[in-house]
Design a protein around this motif. Structure first.
Motif, PDB file in Angstrom:
ATOM      1  N   ALA A  11      22.596 125.234  72.584  1.00  0.00           N
ATOM      2  CA  ALA A  11      23.107 125.723  71.300  1.00  0.00           C
ATOM      3  C   ALA A  11      24.491 125.130  71.026  1.00  0.00           C
ATOM      4  O   ALA A  11      24.778 124.682  69.907  1.00  0.00           O
ATOM      5  N   PHE A  12      25.352 125.097  72.037  1.00  0.00           N
ATOM      6  CA  PHE A  12      26.686 124.530  71.905  1.00  0.00           C
ATOM      7  C   PHE A  12      26.605 123.052  71.525  1.00  0.00           C
ATOM      8  O   PHE A  12      27.277 122.604  70.595  1.00  0.00           O
ATOM      9  N   ASP A  13      25.788 122.298  72.235  1.00  0.00           N
ATOM     10  CA  ASP A  13      25.693 120.860  71.988  1.00  0.00           C
ATOM     11  C   ASP A  13      25.132 120.572  70.594  1.00  0.00           C
ATOM     12  O   ASP A  13      25.574 119.648  69.916  1.00  0.00           O
ATOM     13  N   THR A  14      24.195 121.376  70.149  1.00  0.00           N
ATOM     14  CA  THR A  14      23.650 121.204  68.802  1.00  0.00           C
ATOM     15  C   THR A  14      24.730 121.488  67.763  1.00  0.00           C
ATOM     16  O   THR A  14      24.912 120.707  66.820  1.00  0.00           O
ATOM     17  N   ALA A  15      25.469 122.577  67.927  1.00  0.00           N
ATOM     18  CA  ALA A  15      26.557 122.906  66.994  1.00  0.00           C
ATOM     19  C   ALA A  15      27.621 121.815  67.008  1.00  0.00           C
ATOM     20  O   ALA A  15      28.140 121.423  65.960  1.00  0.00           O
ATOM     21  N   TRP A  47      30.473 122.443  82.148  1.00  0.00           N
ATOM     22  CA  TRP A  47      29.289 121.891  81.496  1.00  0.00           C
ATOM     23  C   TRP A  47      29.562 120.532  80.874  1.00  0.00           C
ATOM     24  O   TRP A  47      28.721 119.649  80.920  1.00  0.00           O
ATOM     25  N   LEU A  48      30.719 120.367  80.218  1.00  0.00           N
ATOM     26  CA  LEU A  48      31.070 119.094  79.588  1.00  0.00           C
ATOM     27  C   LEU A  48      32.493 119.125  79.085  1.00  0.00           C
ATOM     28  O   LEU A  48      33.126 120.164  79.012  1.00  0.00           O
ATOM     29  N   ARG A  49      32.989 117.935  78.765  1.00  0.00           N
ATOM     30  CA  ARG A  49      34.293 117.772  78.124  1.00  0.00           C
ATOM     31  C   ARG A  49      34.030 117.027  76.822  1.00  0.00           C
ATOM     32  O   ARG A  49      33.385 115.975  76.812  1.00  0.00           O
TER      33      ARG A  49
END
Length: 71
Positions: A11-15, A47-49
């Motif tokens: 959901a975060f990556d899509t947003a 998770w990511l930067r």
């Protein structure tokens, strides 16, 4: 936004992609405004930067006007 599961990450990556490209699907745009914040502090988690972004409930789609930062 807190990332605690794969679903949260997806959901975060899509947003994030919507905010960066400005290509927000109409059904999402009814309820939320997404804005890239390239000058802001980056999101940095296990998770990511990535570049930070803002998720804001649109005035047409919700009663609350809370801003959610991707930190």
């Amino acid at each position: 936004m807190q990332l605690g599961s794969v679903d949260d990450f997806l959901a975060f990556d899509t947003a994030r992609r919507y905010a960066v490209t400005g290509e927000v699907p109409p059904k999402v745009a009814v309820a939320f405004e997404l804005e890239a914040l390239p000058q802001g502090e980056p999101h940095d988690s296990e998770w990511l930067r990535c570049m930070n972004f803002l998720v804001r409930r649109s005035s047409a789609g919700a009663s609350s006007k809370e801003d959610l930062h991707a930190r």
